[in-house]
Design a protein around this motif. Structure first.
Motif, PDB file in Angstrom:
ATOM      1  N   ALA A 152       6.912  -2.716   9.529  1.00 21.23           N
ATOM      2  CA  ALA A 152       6.834  -1.187   9.585  1.00 21.23           C
ATOM      3  C   ALA A 152       6.097  -0.730   8.298  1.00 21.23           C
ATOM      4  O   ALA A 152       5.928  -1.451   7.297  1.00 21.23           O
ATOM      5  N   THR A 176      -6.228  -6.039   5.891  1.00 17.51           N
ATOM      6  CA  THR A 176      -7.334  -5.939   4.559  1.00 17.51           C
ATOM      7  C   THR A 176      -7.407  -7.178   3.832  1.00 17.51           C
ATOM      8  O   THR A 176      -8.188  -8.212   3.970  1.00 17.51           O
ATOM      9  N   LYS A 210      -5.363   4.288  11.933  1.00 18.34           N
ATOM     10  CA  LYS A 210      -4.800   3.974  13.084  1.00 18.34           C
ATOM     11  C   LYS A 210      -3.865   4.842  13.830  1.00 18.34           C
ATOM     12  O   LYS A 210      -3.744   4.965  15.246  1.00 18.34           O
ATOM     13  N   GLU A 228       0.314  -6.924  13.616  1.00 17.09           N
ATOM     14  CA  GLU A 228      -0.025  -6.314  12.554  1.00 17.09           C
ATOM     15  C   GLU A 228      -1.218  -4.982  13.113  1.00 17.09           C
ATOM     16  O   GLU A 228      -1.874  -5.605  13.986  1.00 17.09           O
ATOM     17  N   ASP A 229      -1.228  -3.961  12.513  1.00 18.12           N
ATOM     18  CA  ASP A 229      -2.429  -2.980  13.235  1.00 18.12           C
ATOM     19  C   ASP A 229      -3.703  -3.370  12.367  1.00 18.12           C
ATOM     20  O   ASP A 229      -4.604  -3.898  13.018  1.00 18.12           O
ATOM     21  N   ILE A 230      -3.526  -3.385  10.966  1.00 19.63           N
ATOM     22  CA  ILE A 230      -4.835  -3.405  10.188  1.00 19.63           C
ATOM     23  C   ILE A 230      -4.463  -4.670   9.158  1.00 19.63           C
ATOM     24  O   ILE A 230      -3.687  -4.683   8.601  1.00 19.63           O
ATOM     25  N   GLY A 237      -1.278   5.337   2.795  1.00 20.55           N
ATOM     26  CA  GLY A 237      -0.218   4.367   3.495  1.00 20.55           C
ATOM     27  C   GLY A 237       1.131   4.736   2.915  1.00 20.55           C
ATOM     28  O   GLY A 237       1.271   5.581   2.434  1.00 20.55           O
ATOM     29  N   SER A 238       1.902   3.856   3.443  1.00 22.61           N
ATOM     30  CA  SER A 238       3.485   3.875   2.936  1.00 22.61           C
ATOM     31  C   SER A 238       3.924   3.269   1.811  1.00 22.61           C
ATOM     32  O   SER A 238       4.941   3.321   1.389  1.00 22.61           O
ATOM     33  N   GLY A 267      -4.489  -9.159   3.805  1.00 23.88           N
ATOM     34  CA  GLY A 267      -3.366 -10.027   4.408  1.00 23.88           C
ATOM     35  C   GLY A 267      -2.084  -9.954   3.720  1.00 23.88           C
ATOM     36  O   GLY A 267      -1.188 -10.731   4.243  1.00 23.88           O
ATOM     37  N   SER A 287       0.327  -7.626   3.483  1.00 24.41           N
ATOM     38  CA  SER A 287       1.236  -7.151   4.353  1.00 24.41           C
ATOM     39  C   SER A 287       1.684  -8.113   5.429  1.00 24.41           C
ATOM     40  O   SER A 287       3.149  -8.496   5.872  1.00 24.41           O
ATOM     41  N   SER A 320      -3.345  -0.106   0.733  1.00 29.00           N
ATOM     42  CA  SER A 320      -2.095  -0.656   0.318  1.00 29.00           C
ATOM     43  C   SER A 320      -1.832  -1.606  -0.443  1.00 29.00           C
ATOM     44  O   SER A 320      -1.029  -1.819  -1.376  1.00 29.00           O
ATOM     45  N   SER A 321      -3.213  -2.286  -0.488  1.00 32.64           N
ATOM     46  CA  SER A 321      -3.166  -3.428  -1.769  1.00 32.64           C
ATOM     47  C   SER A 321      -3.493  -2.875  -3.080  1.00 32.64           C
ATOM     48  O   SER A 321      -3.885  -3.674  -4.132  1.00 32.64           O
TER      49      SER A 321
END
Ligand SMILES: O=P(O)(O)OC[C@H]1O[C@H](OP(=O)(O)OP(=O)(O)O)[C@H](O)[C@@H]1O
Ligand SMILES: O=C(O)c1cc(=O)[nH]c(=O)[nH]1
Ligand SMILES: [Mg+2]
Length: 194
Positions: A70, A120, A35, A116-118, A188-189, A122, A124, A24-25
């Motif tokens: 989300a 990495t 996940k 949060e789920d994960i 990711g989204s 931080g 999100s 995502s980053s």
């Protein structure tokens, strides 16, 4: 539940993936925790989130509401909230920024745990926490199933992680040759078109 127990849930669900992933980053990594393959099983999700809820209460005491980013945070956020016996809300992206939508509201003075789920970098989590503060929430802690930053991610509030891993992540211009040779996946989204 310790880090090895959490990893065993991911392994058993086929969710501990190896290859070449853009995160995502924007960082690249040889490891991805898929996940969704864990949370799709209610029993696995329950075991993880019950343990996370217990760790939250043991660390910061009771909270009033759980709020998640989300999409990935919604299921573990809901399940953790169920064990905390509080409401579960989520923020979602509107024009790129997280916002509370769908009639969700934070009552004045409510103590919020961001789930949060994960984690990495931080990023999100920080964006979610900023959206909660913008909506008037008092974020007493952040929580996640896996912190893959080795405990280095700074989300601006105490981070309660069920598992802590130290997984390599590289900038695109610093890829090791063996990683660069593998075709890249972007699971990711964040970069999905609206
Ligand atoms: O700590 P960070 O560097 O921000 O990375 C972790 C974030 O990346 C993933 O979300 P993603 O944006 O891929 O979308 P998703 O929640 O829809 O899977 C994951 O769910 C976390 O929210
Ligand atoms: O950093 C991310 O985007 C990320 C890493 C990971 O292992 N799993 C995931 O869902 N997102
Ligand atoms: Mg996410």
């Amino acid at each position: 539940m310790n880090t090895e127990d959490v990893l065993n849930e991911f392994r058993a669900a086929g969710a501990l993936r190896e290859g070449h992933f853009v995160l995502s980053s924007g960082l690249h990594s040889p490891v991805f925790l898929q996940k969704n393959l864990v949370f799709m099983h209610a029993d696995r999700c329950e075991r993880l989130c019950k343990a996370l809820a217990e760790k939250i209460v043991a660390t910061v005491g009771t909270v009033d509401v759980a709020i998640s980013p989300a999409v990935g945070g919604i299921i573990p956020g809901y399940e953790t909230a169920r064990h905390l016996k509080v409401a579960s809300l989520y923020v979602e992206r509107e024009g790129g920024a997280f916002k509370l939508r769908r009639g969700f509201q934070i009552e004045p003075g409510q103590k919020v745990v961001m789930v949060e789920d994960i984690v990495t970098t931080g990023l999100s989590s920080r964006e979610c926490i900023a959206a909660i503060k913008e909506a008037g929430g008092d974020v007493v802690a952040a929580a996640c199933i896996v912190d893959r930053s080795g405990g280095r991610a700074d989300v601006g509030v105490p981070l309660i992680a069920l598992a802590t891993l130290d997984v390599p992540a590289y900038h695109a211009d610093e890829l090791p040759a063996d990683l660069a040779a593998i075709p890249v996946q972007d699971p990711g989204s964040r970069r999905l078109s609206k």
